[in-house]
Scaffold this active site. Structure first.
Site, PDB file in Angstrom:
ATOM      1  N   HIS A 177       0.853  -1.197   0.000  1.00  0.00           N
ATOM      2  CA  HIS A 177       0.000   0.000   0.000  1.00  0.00           C
ATOM      3  C   HIS A 177       0.889   1.247   0.000  1.00  0.00           C
ATOM      4  O   HIS A 177       2.112   1.144  -0.091  1.00  0.00           O
ATOM      5  CB  HIS A 177      -0.979  -0.022   1.171  1.00  0.00           C
ATOM      6  CG  HIS A 177      -0.343  -0.169   2.521  1.00  0.00           C
ATOM      7  ND1 HIS A 177       0.559   0.746   3.032  1.00  0.00           N
ATOM      8  CD2 HIS A 177      -0.456  -1.135   3.456  1.00  0.00           C
ATOM      9  CE1 HIS A 177       0.932   0.369   4.230  1.00  0.00           C
ATOM     10  NE2 HIS A 177       0.351  -0.781   4.502  1.00  0.00           N
ATOM     11  N   HIS A 201       4.166   1.330   2.131  1.00  0.00           N
ATOM     12  CA  HIS A 201       5.363   0.667   1.592  1.00  0.00           C
ATOM     13  C   HIS A 201       5.950   1.488   0.448  1.00  0.00           C
ATOM     14  O   HIS A 201       7.171   1.618   0.307  1.00  0.00           O
ATOM     15  CB  HIS A 201       5.021  -0.737   1.068  1.00  0.00           C
ATOM     16  CG  HIS A 201       4.290  -1.589   2.065  1.00  0.00           C
ATOM     17  ND1 HIS A 201       3.018  -2.046   1.835  1.00  0.00           N
ATOM     18  CD2 HIS A 201       4.639  -2.028   3.285  1.00  0.00           C
ATOM     19  CE1 HIS A 201       2.606  -2.744   2.879  1.00  0.00           C
ATOM     20  NE2 HIS A 201       3.580  -2.748   3.780  1.00  0.00           N
ATOM     21  N   CYS A 251       3.492 -10.786  20.652  1.00  0.00           N
ATOM     22  CA  CYS A 251       2.484 -10.284  19.706  1.00  0.00           C
ATOM     23  C   CYS A 251       2.724 -10.975  18.379  1.00  0.00           C
ATOM     24  O   CYS A 251       3.796 -10.847  17.785  1.00  0.00           O
ATOM     25  CB  CYS A 251       2.558  -8.778  19.522  1.00  0.00           C
ATOM     26  SG  CYS A 251       1.546  -8.230  18.121  1.00  0.00           S
ATOM     27  N   CYS A 294       3.416  -8.532  15.343  1.00  0.00           N
ATOM     28  CA  CYS A 294       4.769  -7.941  15.298  1.00  0.00           C
ATOM     29  C   CYS A 294       5.821  -9.030  15.165  1.00  0.00           C
ATOM     30  O   CYS A 294       6.958  -8.746  14.824  1.00  0.00           O
ATOM     31  CB  CYS A 294       5.105  -7.200  16.586  1.00  0.00           C
ATOM     32  SG  CYS A 294       4.100  -5.791  16.943  1.00  0.00           S
ATOM     33  N   CYS A 340      -0.650  -5.119  22.717  1.00  0.00           N
ATOM     34  CA  CYS A 340       0.506  -4.757  21.898  1.00  0.00           C
ATOM     35  C   CYS A 340       0.447  -3.261  21.556  1.00  0.00           C
ATOM     36  O   CYS A 340      -0.578  -2.773  21.094  1.00  0.00           O
ATOM     37  CB  CYS A 340       0.510  -5.593  20.623  1.00  0.00           C
ATOM     38  SG  CYS A 340       1.428  -4.827  19.288  1.00  0.00           S
ATOM     39  N   HIS A 360      -0.145  -2.922  17.473  1.00  0.00           N
ATOM     40  CA  HIS A 360      -1.385  -3.423  16.864  1.00  0.00           C
ATOM     41  C   HIS A 360      -2.610  -3.335  17.768  1.00  0.00           C
ATOM     42  O   HIS A 360      -3.727  -3.591  17.324  1.00  0.00           O
ATOM     43  CB  HIS A 360      -1.199  -4.882  16.415  1.00  0.00           C
ATOM     44  CG  HIS A 360      -0.168  -5.025  15.350  1.00  0.00           C
ATOM     45  ND1 HIS A 360       1.157  -5.246  15.621  1.00  0.00           N
ATOM     46  CD2 HIS A 360      -0.276  -4.924  14.011  1.00  0.00           C
ATOM     47  CE1 HIS A 360       1.827  -5.305  14.485  1.00  0.00           C
ATOM     48  NE2 HIS A 360       0.989  -5.097  13.494  1.00  0.00           N
ATOM     49  N   LYS A 404      -6.076   5.365  10.758  1.00  0.00           N
ATOM     50  CA  LYS A 404      -5.123   4.320  10.421  1.00  0.00           C
ATOM     51  C   LYS A 404      -5.594   3.599   9.152  1.00  0.00           C
ATOM     52  O   LYS A 404      -6.793   3.365   8.979  1.00  0.00           O
ATOM     53  CB  LYS A 404      -5.081   3.326  11.591  1.00  0.00           C
ATOM     54  CG  LYS A 404      -3.799   2.555  11.679  1.00  0.00           C
ATOM     55  CD  LYS A 404      -3.812   1.689  12.931  1.00  0.00           C
ATOM     56  CE  LYS A 404      -3.122   0.418  12.681  1.00  0.00           C
ATOM     57  NZ  LYS A 404      -1.870   0.072  12.664  1.00  0.00           N
ATOM     58  N   LYS A 420      -7.517  -2.405   5.727  1.00  0.00           N
ATOM     59  CA  LYS A 420      -8.230  -3.063   4.624  1.00  0.00           C
ATOM     60  C   LYS A 420      -9.650  -3.368   5.026  1.00  0.00           C
ATOM     61  O   LYS A 420     -10.577  -3.204   4.244  1.00  0.00           O
ATOM     62  CB  LYS A 420      -7.524  -4.366   4.264  1.00  0.00           C
ATOM     63  CG  LYS A 420      -6.763  -4.203   2.971  1.00  0.00           C
ATOM     64  CD  LYS A 420      -6.356  -5.528   2.404  1.00  0.00           C
ATOM     65  CE  LYS A 420      -5.702  -5.291   1.066  1.00  0.00           C
ATOM     66  NZ  LYS A 420      -4.909  -6.419   0.645  1.00  0.00           N
TER      67      LYS A 420
HETATM   68  N1  MSP Z   1       9.365  -7.033   7.473  1.00  0.00           N
HETATM   69  C1  MSP Z   1       9.490  -5.966   8.382  1.00  0.00           C
HETATM   70  C2  MSP Z   1      10.778  -5.195   8.122  1.00  0.00           C
HETATM   71  C3  MSP Z   1      12.015  -6.011   8.122  1.00  0.00           C
HETATM   72  S1  MSP Z   1      13.408  -5.075   7.693  1.00  0.00           S
HETATM   73  C4  MSP Z   1      14.680  -6.090   7.917  1.00  0.00           C
HETATM   74  C5  MSP Z   1       8.301  -5.028   8.249  1.00  0.00           C
HETATM   75  N2  MSP Z   1       7.610  -5.117   7.107  1.00  0.00           N
HETATM   76  S2  MSP Z   1       6.280  -4.296   6.715  1.00  0.00           S
HETATM   77  O1  MSP Z   1       5.762  -4.885   5.522  1.00  0.00           O
HETATM   78  O2  MSP Z   1       5.407  -4.205   7.827  1.00  0.00           O
HETATM   79  O3  MSP Z   1       6.754  -2.905   6.225  1.00  0.00           O
HETATM   80  C6  MSP Z   1       7.160  -2.000   7.112  1.00  0.00           C
HETATM   81  C7  MSP Z   1       7.545  -0.715   6.445  1.00  0.00           C
HETATM   82  O4  MSP Z   1       6.521  -0.219   5.555  1.00  0.00           O
HETATM   83  C8  MSP Z   1       7.641   0.367   7.489  1.00  0.00           C
HETATM   84  O5  MSP Z   1       8.855   0.406   8.129  1.00  0.00           O
HETATM   85  C9  MSP Z   1       7.419   1.582   6.667  1.00  0.00           C
HETATM   86  O6  MSP Z   1       8.618   1.812   6.000  1.00  0.00           O
HETATM   87  C10 MSP Z   1       6.357   1.154   5.694  1.00  0.00           C
HETATM   88  N3  MSP Z   1       5.001   1.420   6.180  1.00  0.00           N
HETATM   89  C11 MSP Z   1       4.010   0.513   6.400  1.00  0.00           C
HETATM   90  N4  MSP Z   1       2.878   1.174   6.728  1.00  0.00           N
HETATM   91  C12 MSP Z   1       3.102   2.508   6.737  1.00  0.00           C
HETATM   92  C13 MSP Z   1       2.307   3.670   6.868  1.00  0.00           C
HETATM   93  N5  MSP Z   1       1.020   3.619   7.187  1.00  0.00           N
HETATM   94  N6  MSP Z   1       2.910   4.866   6.670  1.00  0.00           N
HETATM   95  C14 MSP Z   1       4.213   4.980   6.305  1.00  0.00           C
HETATM   96  N7  MSP Z   1       4.988   3.910   6.169  1.00  0.00           N
HETATM   97  C15 MSP Z   1       4.507   2.674   6.525  1.00  0.00           C
HETATM   98  O7  MSP Z   1       8.047  -4.289   9.175  1.00  0.00           O
END
Ligand code: MSP
Length: 494
Positions: free
Chosen positions: A19, A22, A127, A130, A144, A147, A297, A300
């Site tokens: 989304h 990412h 959790c 996480c 948590c 979450h 927040k 989905k």
């Molecule tokens: N897999 C772990 C990271 C491992 S790194 C060795 C993880 N993955 S995640 O899919 O949850 O992606 C996390 C990253 O996505 C966050 O650190 C951030 O960079 C980005 N974001 C996910 N949701 C977000 C928002 N709502 N807003 C901004 N960035 C966010 O954690």
């Protein structure tokens, strides 16, 4: 040879599709990488997907799909999105890559040998979302803190990483490297957390089958975070059994870009792991804020969700890249709403930049012959050229919104000059002065086209074509607007 500037994004979990959150981190990395490439700095950008662990195992099982196939599909979706978003990454690592898995196993064995990993029993509050343990005091209302879901009390045999041993070395490192944890307003929390005392970290699971097996004890799989963090070195060819020459070209990383919720993993656990391996620490870990959508927040289940692909299909990629980095200071939290998006699209892009550009280009095509004057000397141009350093510095400090603000202030200066000088009247009243004026405008627009390149590569390229010495448009024909205006109250997708 100049060392490559090595920067990374987090590895994204494959339990759901990407989304705008990412997309945000990855576009930030791409902007910095494009900027550095343009300044002749060798760069290497690594991104990828984090594919092990119980969450992914569960998601795949629910869909009745073998976990590897599930990972292949979602990992593909991330790569497709990066293509849509114009991300120029150099390497895409998957934690299910054989080379990564073998290196993780070798690291684990090495640390068992050195005593930094030992076997014991774990009892804690876990959790599942996480994939992390929390202490009682870290919970919010018993849940948590990320979450807001209930945690589970778990007891199991586990290997531990001797994190506590690195408490003092970490604190010393933070003190000696004040930029390591950035921005500084987010660093305080991490430093206080370490000061409060580190406990050893459980780094293996007996209940999770979908993970990298501990080689000497196959009943255990490696904890996903321990596995995933290592990507930053395994992806560059690190394996403790045979450290490649290639690795030395990249390490230490110059920058790990992460979201604020995973700053602690990157600011505490990861540097401690590197210390245990006797490797240098990355130069900087930068944590950005989180996006909400329409004030809430992203979720989905409630439908409060914006897909990057949809915004791009509707408004174009460059508008999406522009908005996300102009609207909010990189580091702070922000809100994404299509209303705010449309406002900026119409005012900053369609009006301020788009109109200025087509006005000038149309006048150039009507009034100048094929050769544009070569000499950029003018007062405005000199003032503009002096801004390049400031813009570069803002980008290198990850202050993307500052860079865009400086650029848009310059655009607004040009708009004021055009409104005052009325070049369309000049053609009749003072034809002698017109070529000089247009020449100045063209040179200033060339600078702007260069400045926006890392943010808006296609717009920059199209501007450059029109600003070239050749006529890009034939006599009498109007150029296409860079950003066609959109009705303020239009339904999306129209
Ligand atoms: N897999 C772990 C990271 C491992 S790194 C060795 C993880 N993955 S995640 O899919 O949850 O992606 C996390 C990253 O996505 C966050 O650190 C951030 O960079 C980005 N974001 C996910 N949701 C977000 C928002 N709502 N807003 C901004 N960035 C966010 O954690």
């Amino acid at each position: 040879m100049q060392k490559k500037y090595y920067l990374t994004t987090p590895l994204y979990y494959v339990n759901s599709n990407p989304h705008i959150g990412h997309a945000y981190t990855t576009m930030a990395a791409d902007i910095l990488a494009r900027h550095l490439r343009a300044t002749q700095r060798p760069v290497f950008l690594q991104t990828g997907t984090d594919e092990h662990g119980s969450n992914i195992e569960k998601t795949a099982a629910e869909k009745n799909i073998p976990p590897k196939q599930w990972c292949d599909d979602i990992s593909d979706n991330f790569r497709t999105l990066w293509k849509t978003l114009g991300i120029n990454y150099d390497y895409f690592i998957r934690t299910t890559d054989k080379q990564h898995e073998e290196a993780v196993q070798a690291v684990f064995e090495k640390l068992i040998k050195t005593g930094d990993i030992y076997k014991s029993e774990y009892e804690g509050l876990y959790c599942k979302s996480c994939e992390a343990f929390y202490t009682e005091s870290e919970l919010q209302d018993g849940k948590c803190p990320v979450h807001h879901r209930p945690v589970e009390a778990i007891k199991e045999e586990s290997y531990f990483f001797r994190l506590s041993k690195y408490q003092d070395p970490l604190l010393k490192y933070y003190e000696e490297h004040p930029d390591f944890l950035s921005p500084s307003y987010r660093a305080r929390e991490i430093i206080n957390f370490v000061k409060a005392g580190l406990t050893d970290l459980s780094v293996s699971r007996t209940k999770v089958a979908w993970g990298i097996q501990v080689k000497s004890d196959p009943a255990h799989t490696v904890y996903v975070w321990f596995d995933a963090l290592l990507n930053y070195i395994t992806g560059r060819g690190y394996n403790p059994d045979h450290i490649s020459e290639e690795f030395k070209e990249y390490w230490p990383a110059d920058l790990h870009l992460v979201g604020k919720e995973i700053f602690r993993f990157h600011g505490v656990i990861w540097p401690a792991m590197l210390m245990a391996l006797g490797l240098e620490l990355p130069k900087k870990v930068y944590a950005h804020g989180w996006w909400t959508v329409n004030g809430d927040k992203m979720s989905k289940s409630t439908g409060n969700f914006i897909r990057a692909e949809d915004v791009v299909a509707d408004y174009g990629l460059d508008a999406f890249r522009y908005f996300t980095f102009r609207e909010v200071t990189f580091g702070q939290d922000g809100d994404f709403s299509m209303e705010a998006f449309r406002r900026r699209y119409n005012s900053d892009l369609a009006n301020d930049l788009g109109n200025l550009f087509s006005r000038i280009i149309n006048l150039v095509n009507r009034n100048l012959d094929e050769r544009l004057p070569e000499d950029p000397s003018s007062k405005t141009y000199a003032e503009f050229a002096a801004l390049t350093d400031k813009i570069n510095r803002s980008i290198e400090d990850l202050q993307f919104s500052d860079a865009l603000e400086t650029i848009w202030n310059a655009i607004s200066t040009l708009n004021k000059i055009v409104a005052e000088k009325k070049p369309w009247e000049m053609a009749k009243k003072d034809p002698e002065a017109l070529p000089g004026f247009l020449n100045e405008m063209v040179w200033c627009l060339r600078l702007i086209a260069g400045w926006i390149e890392p943010f808006m590569p296609a717009t920059s390229a199209s501007m450059k074509v029109h600003l070239g010495a050749k006529k890009a448009v034939s006599e009498g024909e109007k150029i296409q607007p860079l950003f066609p205006r959109k009705a303020e109250n239009r339904p999306e997708g129209k």
